[in-house]
Design a protein around this motif. Structure first.
Motif, PDB file in Angstrom:
ATOM      1  N   ARG A 581       0.833  -1.212   0.000  1.00  0.00           N
ATOM      2  CA  ARG A 581       0.000   0.000   0.000  1.00  0.00           C
ATOM      3  C   ARG A 581       0.866   1.260   0.000  1.00  0.00           C
ATOM      4  NH1 ARG A 581      -3.013  -3.632   3.169  1.00  0.00           N
ATOM      5  NH2 ARG A 581      -2.164  -2.903   5.158  1.00  0.00           N
ATOM      6  N   ARG A 582       2.027   1.230   0.678  1.00  0.00           N
ATOM      7  CA  ARG A 582       2.946   2.376   0.651  1.00  0.00           C
ATOM      8  C   ARG A 582       3.444   2.645  -0.769  1.00  0.00           C
ATOM      9  NH1 ARG A 582       7.735   1.734   4.803  1.00  0.00           N
ATOM     10  NH2 ARG A 582       8.271   3.762   3.857  1.00  0.00           N
ATOM     11  N   VAL A 583       3.776   1.569  -1.478  1.00  0.00           N
ATOM     12  CA  VAL A 583       4.234   1.730  -2.862  1.00  0.00           C
ATOM     13  C   VAL A 583       3.113   2.320  -3.718  1.00  0.00           C
ATOM     14  CG1 VAL A 583       5.088   0.537  -4.908  1.00  0.00           C
ATOM     15  CG2 VAL A 583       5.870  -0.169  -2.645  1.00  0.00           C
ATOM     16  N   PHE A 584       1.901   1.829  -3.506  1.00  0.00           N
ATOM     17  CA  PHE A 584       0.760   2.306  -4.289  1.00  0.00           C
ATOM     18  C   PHE A 584       0.554   3.803  -4.071  1.00  0.00           C
ATOM     19  CE2 PHE A 584      -3.832   2.789  -5.158  1.00  0.00           C
ATOM     20  CZ  PHE A 584      -3.883   2.232  -6.426  1.00  0.00           C
ATOM     21  N   GLN A 585       0.681   4.252  -2.844  1.00  0.00           N
ATOM     22  CA  GLN A 585       0.515   5.685  -2.569  1.00  0.00           C
ATOM     23  C   GLN A 585       1.675   6.496  -3.146  1.00  0.00           C
ATOM     24  OE1 GLN A 585      -2.238   6.981  -1.307  1.00  0.00           O
ATOM     25  NE2 GLN A 585      -3.056   4.868  -1.218  1.00  0.00           N
ATOM     26  N   ALA A 586       2.885   5.923  -3.131  1.00  0.00           N
ATOM     27  CA  ALA A 586       4.048   6.647  -3.665  1.00  0.00           C
ATOM     28  C   ALA A 586       3.980   6.804  -5.169  1.00  0.00           C
ATOM     29  CB  ALA A 586       5.330   5.915  -3.272  1.00  0.00           C
ATOM     30  N   SER A 587       3.226   5.949  -5.825  1.00  0.00           N
ATOM     31  CA  SER A 587       3.115   6.033  -7.284  1.00  0.00           C
ATOM     32  C   SER A 587       1.742   6.542  -7.699  1.00  0.00           C
ATOM     33  CB  SER A 587       3.359   4.648  -7.897  1.00  0.00           C
ATOM     34  OG  SER A 587       2.386   3.732  -7.434  1.00  0.00           O
ATOM     35  N   ALA A 588       1.179   7.421  -6.890  1.00  0.00           N
ATOM     36  CA  ALA A 588      -0.202   7.865  -7.116  1.00  0.00           C
ATOM     37  C   ALA A 588      -0.368   8.640  -8.419  1.00  0.00           C
ATOM     38  CB  ALA A 588      -0.677   8.724  -5.945  1.00  0.00           C
ATOM     39  N   THR A 589       0.666   9.306  -8.874  1.00  0.00           N
ATOM     40  CA  THR A 589       0.517  10.138 -10.071  1.00  0.00           C
ATOM     41  C   THR A 589       1.137   9.515 -11.314  1.00  0.00           C
ATOM     42  OG1 THR A 589       2.550  11.331  -9.467  1.00  0.00           O
ATOM     43  CG2 THR A 589       0.430  12.252  -8.713  1.00  0.00           C
ATOM     44  N   SER A 590       2.135   8.638 -11.162  1.00  0.00           N
ATOM     45  CA  SER A 590       2.767   8.014 -12.327  1.00  0.00           C
ATOM     46  C   SER A 590       3.461   6.730 -11.892  1.00  0.00           C
ATOM     47  CB  SER A 590       3.788   8.969 -12.972  1.00  0.00           C
ATOM     48  OG  SER A 590       4.828   9.263 -12.051  1.00  0.00           O
ATOM     49  N   PRO A 591       3.686   5.792 -12.806  1.00  0.00           N
ATOM     50  CA  PRO A 591       4.379   4.547 -12.457  1.00  0.00           C
ATOM     51  C   PRO A 591       5.778   4.828 -11.919  1.00  0.00           C
ATOM     52  CG  PRO A 591       3.365   4.393 -14.622  1.00  0.00           C
ATOM     53  CD  PRO A 591       3.271   5.822 -14.204  1.00  0.00           C
ATOM     54  N   LEU A 592       6.240   3.978 -11.029  1.00  0.00           N
ATOM     55  CA  LEU A 592       7.575   4.141 -10.463  1.00  0.00           C
ATOM     56  C   LEU A 592       8.644   3.953 -11.534  1.00  0.00           C
ATOM     57  CD1 LEU A 592       7.319   2.206  -7.078  1.00  0.00           C
ATOM     58  CD2 LEU A 592       7.338   4.681  -7.424  1.00  0.00           C
ATOM     59  N   GLN A 593       9.576   4.866 -11.577  1.00  0.00           N
ATOM     60  CA  GLN A 593      10.694   4.763 -12.508  1.00  0.00           C
ATOM     61  C   GLN A 593      11.957   4.257 -11.831  1.00  0.00           C
ATOM     62  OE1 GLN A 593      10.121   5.340 -15.802  1.00  0.00           O
ATOM     63  NE2 GLN A 593       7.994   5.600 -15.113  1.00  0.00           N
ATOM     64  N   SER A 594      11.968   4.246 -10.487  1.00  0.00           N
ATOM     65  CA  SER A 594      13.114   3.759  -9.728  1.00  0.00           C
ATOM     66  C   SER A 594      12.609   3.102  -8.460  1.00  0.00           C
ATOM     67  CB  SER A 594      14.071   4.915  -9.391  1.00  0.00           C
ATOM     68  OG  SER A 594      13.394   5.918  -8.651  1.00  0.00           O
ATOM     69  N   PRO A 595      13.380   2.177  -7.894  1.00  0.00           N
ATOM     70  CA  PRO A 595      12.904   1.429  -6.732  1.00  0.00           C
ATOM     71  C   PRO A 595      12.833   2.311  -5.484  1.00  0.00           C
ATOM     72  CG  PRO A 595      15.189   0.888  -7.196  1.00  0.00           C
ATOM     73  CD  PRO A 595      14.723   1.737  -8.335  1.00  0.00           C
ATOM     74  N   LEU A 596      11.993   1.910  -4.551  1.00  0.00           N
ATOM     75  CA  LEU A 596      11.881   2.601  -3.272  1.00  0.00           C
ATOM     76  C   LEU A 596      12.897   2.025  -2.287  1.00  0.00           C
ATOM     77  CD1 LEU A 596       7.992   2.866  -3.006  1.00  0.00           C
ATOM     78  CD2 LEU A 596       9.622   4.611  -3.726  1.00  0.00           C
ATOM     79  N   PRO A 597      13.521   2.886  -1.469  1.00  0.00           N
ATOM     80  CA  PRO A 597      14.651   2.427  -0.636  1.00  0.00           C
ATOM     81  C   PRO A 597      14.272   1.435   0.457  1.00  0.00           C
ATOM     82  CG  PRO A 597      14.051   4.703  -0.124  1.00  0.00           C
ATOM     83  CD  PRO A 597      13.294   4.338  -1.350  1.00  0.00           C
ATOM     84  N   PHE A 598      13.022   1.385   0.869  1.00  0.00           N
ATOM     85  CA  PHE A 598      12.674   0.483   1.964  1.00  0.00           C
ATOM     86  C   PHE A 598      12.426  -0.952   1.511  1.00  0.00           C
ATOM     87  CE2 PHE A 598       8.632   2.245   0.547  1.00  0.00           C
ATOM     88  CZ  PHE A 598       7.803   1.147   0.519  1.00  0.00           C
TER      89      PHE A 598
END
Length: 861
Positions: A581-598
């Protein structure tokens, strides 16, 4: 020995027992003359040699006297007295006249005894277009995966090394014969744990021949498709023209055969999205998706081309040269499937496939008892898949998948260089063959599976709340380049112990040179043994036995996971629950282009123990001659396949550690019974019944286990299992002479298939046990693997045509109609596995086509 098509003459001398051998004959009709001092000569006017056949002909000579003339012996019977396993040959006459959607000659494989359609993939509407990214060869032998079969054309390999499907396609008019063999014990054949399909293309003869064909279909002739759930008929328009020509460039010396075929289809496909779901997707994240998603019909289609030409030249009386080139190209617009779930149009893709192959051969008669056969192949294969939309894939298992399909962004090019040389030596009662096969394969690819990201929502409510339970995505460089080189060495002795008793003893060695960081397997020795016994050397019975080991190659798509996602060039992120769910919120406006540090970067690695796939196979049975053209055959088969590839979380818990292993296995017990009448006097038929049980603990390399630390929990019925299967084909000229000219030469060619339901693995709609498996492998508690069963399938196709003959010009004109699924049976080909809601599992995702009718005309001269 005289080739009736090309005028080639071969000679041989009998041994002390009166036996003679003609090794490495090209297929086709021959006449055979036997001369001996003090005896009247004898001649066999009709001796037909088929692909892969060891034809046996008994000849009795009589004492000569001044009044005796040449004795003519009739055509050999249909009983193959020296064949140690059952096989099935489809000649051009049967293929030309039988119903076949898209004129796809691989459909004829499924009419052979003991062959079952591969589960989870469809062969497609034509052999040159890709409609399903999960495609393998399309058929399975003895329960072994469809990626483990051998498909060859003119003796050289034609398997797609990435997926196990087939490569270049040649026009149907170019096919002379196709032989289907479940088990071939001769050591000459290898590189596949499953069965073998051996295709031989047409050669020119001393007479010019030509064909022209046009087929046409329109939705107005078809039935309503039950999958679409609409009152009207979806659009389906096909045009398929083609033609061929063959003949002598120089009589008895140089021959040409060439053919071309085109396929055009415009159709409607079905997007399974509920309109209310589209309306409920709020926010900027889904803005583009809402514009591209659809409910109901959407436009799709296919275009393909197939070309092939073959030249044969007799250099001199001892050497002949062959060159064949083939090119095929196919494109599918917007309709490509790659998801085992209900899907929106956005989860589909477009594909483009292009193949070419050049094959060169030299047959050298070094002496009447020594033949050398050299073949060289140079080929390339290109596959491009473009998603209908870019971005993440959103999946509600058992309900809907929308967004970019996780497999639908790839392009790859395979290069092939193969050289195969075989030497045949006839001495005494022995025919010894030995040879080498070297096949270098290069893969230059960008297979971006999961690089767009995947969000899994266990329910529609979770989707509405923006609460995914699983997230995974690959990052880094998707491109890979590597080569692999399978090599095979063999020696085989076909020993004619005495009249009526033939024994094959052989040994084959296979080794595959692997890419960096993937271990190679070296001890791949495969002994083979086969026995054919024709009691008294002339009875109507043949008793058969065959046994051996059969080593296989590795699918390059499987190896690519380790080479691509090595933890440095590329890797994956995997998250569940709150982290997803954290990833989903972090990509709310566009797909992730780089990995999340956690999130921990995850890699794939090959096991230190990486043996080759192999199957141990035993067959036994008999064949009985019913009349000179008809046989009854019964055969029992046992197969155990070991070291099948799989992907497993070797850590057993999260974060996962993905390992590529050779630890899956399968077993099969089964039997077939068939009655076969070869094509003669405008009449032929084949009826077969197969019964069997296939078990395994993984039916494809992507199928991960329920518990990664206890694979035994997954032992159960294989997805390739089909307990009972019946097939029947008939070719007959109807007795309608009472109707005058109108009733002459009217042919009826029906094909019938029936198969019991296939096993289905009931799954939960998320990674409930946190094993890191995708595709999902979690089952409801207490539910065994593949314990559900789908519905039975059946189909009746036929072709009916009137033939007008112009005898003076050796010409024929055919007008006719063909229909597929005449009884309009609703056959489910893909079922929902997910228990997302009560009763949801076993819901139909895809039906086979409803009744279709096509018109055709065919000209032959």
């Amino acid at each position: 020995m005289l080739s009736k098509d090309q005028g080639e003459i071969r000679t041989a001398t009998t041994d002390s027992q009166g036996s003679f051998v003609f090794p490495n004959l090209r297929i086709g009709p021959y006449s055979l003359r036997v001369d001996a001092k003090g005896f009247a000569p004898a001649e066999v006017q009709e001796l037909l040699v088929s692909v892969g056949q060891a034809a046996t002909q008994d000849i009795r000579l009589t004492i000569a006297n001044s009044a005796q003339q040449l004795e003519v012996v009739e055509q050999a019977t249909a009983l193959q007295t020296s064949a140690n396993t059952q096989s099935f040959v489809v000649g051009y006459e049967r293929m030309e006249h039988a119903p076949s959607p898209g004129r796809n000659y691989l459909n004829f494989v499924l009419t052979a005894p003991g062959v079952t359609p591969s589960s989870g993939s469809t062969t497609g509407r034509s052999p040159a277009g890709t409609w399903n990214l999960l495609n393998d060869s399309g058929f399975t032998f003895s329960g072994i995966r469809g990626r483990n079969n051998s498909v060859s054309i003119d003796g050289v390999d034609n398997r797609d090394e990435t997926t196990g499907s087939t490569r270049v396609s040649v026009p149907l008019e170019m096919i002379q014969e196709l032989r289907v063999v479940g088990t071939t014990v001769s050591a000459d054949f290898g590189g596949a744990a499953g069965g073998m399909v051996n295709i031989v293309t047409r050669s020119g003869t001393n007479q010019w021949h030509g064909h022209g064909e046009f087929e046409m279909g329109h939705e107005i002739l078809n039935a309503r498709n039950p999958e679409f759930g609409i009152p009207g008929r979806p659009k389906l328009r096909r045009w398929q023209p083609g033609g061929s020509a063959s003949g002598p460039l120089r009589q008895n010396r140089t021959f040409l055969a060439a053919a071309a075929e085109w396929f055009y289809e415009d159709c409607d496909e079905w997007s399974e999205t509920d309109p209310s779901l589209i309306a409920g997707l709020a926010g900027s994240r889904y803005q583009q998706l809402r514009e591209e998603m659809a409910s109901g019909l959407f436009t799709a289609g296919e275009r393909n081309q197939q070309y092939s030409a073959k030249v044969q030249h007799a250099v001199n009386s001892a050497n002949s040269f062959t060159a064949r080139i083939a090119y095929s190209k196919g494109s599918v617009n917007r309709g490509v499937q790659g998801i085992e779930n209900f899907s929106d149009v956005t989860a589909r893709a477009s594909s483009r496939q292009r193949d070419w192959s050049a094959v060169f051969g030299m047959l050298s008669v070094l002496s009447p008892s020594k033949i050398n056969n050299l073949n060289v192949q140079v080929a390339t294969r290109g596959v491009d898949v473009v998603p209908n939309i870019r971005g993440p894939q959103y999946e509600i298992p058992g309900v809907l998948t929308f967004g970019q399909g996780f497999r639908s962004n790839q392009n790859r090019d395979e290069s092939h260089f193969q050289i195969m040389d075989g030497l045949s030596l006839a001495t005494g009662g022995h025919l010894i063959s030995l040879g080498v096969d070297i096949h270098r394969v290069g893969l230059d690819s960008r297979i971006a599976n999961r690089f767009g990201g995947i969000f899994i929502f266990p329910t529609l409510i979770a989707l509405g709340r923006g609460e995914p339970d699983v997230y995974l995505q690959a990052f880094g460089r998707a491109g890979t380049q590597f080569t692999t080189t399978p090599v095979g060495l063999w020696i085989n002795d076909r020993w004619q112990v005495k009249r009526g008793l033939t024994v094959d003893i052989g040994l084959r060695y296979d080794r595959q040179w692997m890419p960096a960081r993937i271990p190679a397997s070296n001890l791949n020795f495969a002994p083979r043994l086969g026995v054919a016994w024709n009691p008294r050397g002339g009875s109507k019975w043949v008793l058969r036995f065959g046994a051996g080991l059969f080593f296989d190659r590795y699918p390059l798509a499987f190896l690519n996971e380790s080479i691509q996602k090595d933890g440095f060039s590329a890797f994956e992120n995997y998250a569940v629950g709150a982290d997803a769910r954290r990833v989903f919120q972090a990509s709310a406006t566009s797909p992730l282009q780089s990995p999340l540090p956690f999130l921990t970067p995850l890699a794939y690695s090959a096991s230190h123990y990486f043996p080759s796939v192999y199957a141990a196979r035993i067959t036994g049975g008999f064949e009985r001659l019913l009349d000179s053209n008809t046989t009854l055959a019964v055969e029992y088969s046992f197969a155990r396949a070991l070291h099948l590839p799989r992907i497993r979380n070797t850590a057993g818990v999260l974060p996962p550690d993905y390992g590529l292993e050779q630890t899956a296995r399968s077993t099969y017990h089964g039997a077939t019974a068939s009655i076969n009448r070869r094509f003669s006097n405008e009449f032929a038929f084949l009826v077969s019944y197969s019964i069997g049980r296939a078990m395994d603990d993984g039916s494809d390399y992507e199928e991960q286990p329920l518990n990664p630390l206890d694979i035994s929990l997954d032992w159960g019925r294989s997805r390739q299992d089909q307990a009972h299967r019946i097939t029947g084909t008939l070719f007959v000229e109807l007795p309608l002479e009472g109707l005058g000219k109108f009733g002459e030469h009217v042919h009826f060619v029906p094909t019938f298939t029936f198969g019991t339901g296939r096993p289905l693995n009931t799954l939960l709609p998320t990674d409930a046990f946190r094993t890191g498996a995708y595709p999902i492998s979690a089952r409801p508690p207490g539910t065994g693997r593949n314990t559900a069963v789908g519905p039975a399938v059946s189909s009746l196709d036929f072709r009916l045509f009137k033939e007008i003959r112009f005898e003076a010009r050796r010409a024929k004109w055919q007008l006719g109609v063909e229909t597929f699924n005449l009884l309009n049976h609703s056959n489910a080909v893909r079922l929902n596995q997910f228990a997302a809601t009560p009763g949801a599992a076993r819901g139909v995702i895809e039906f086979s086509a409803a009744r279709q009718i096509q018109l055709f005309t065919h000209v032959e001269f």
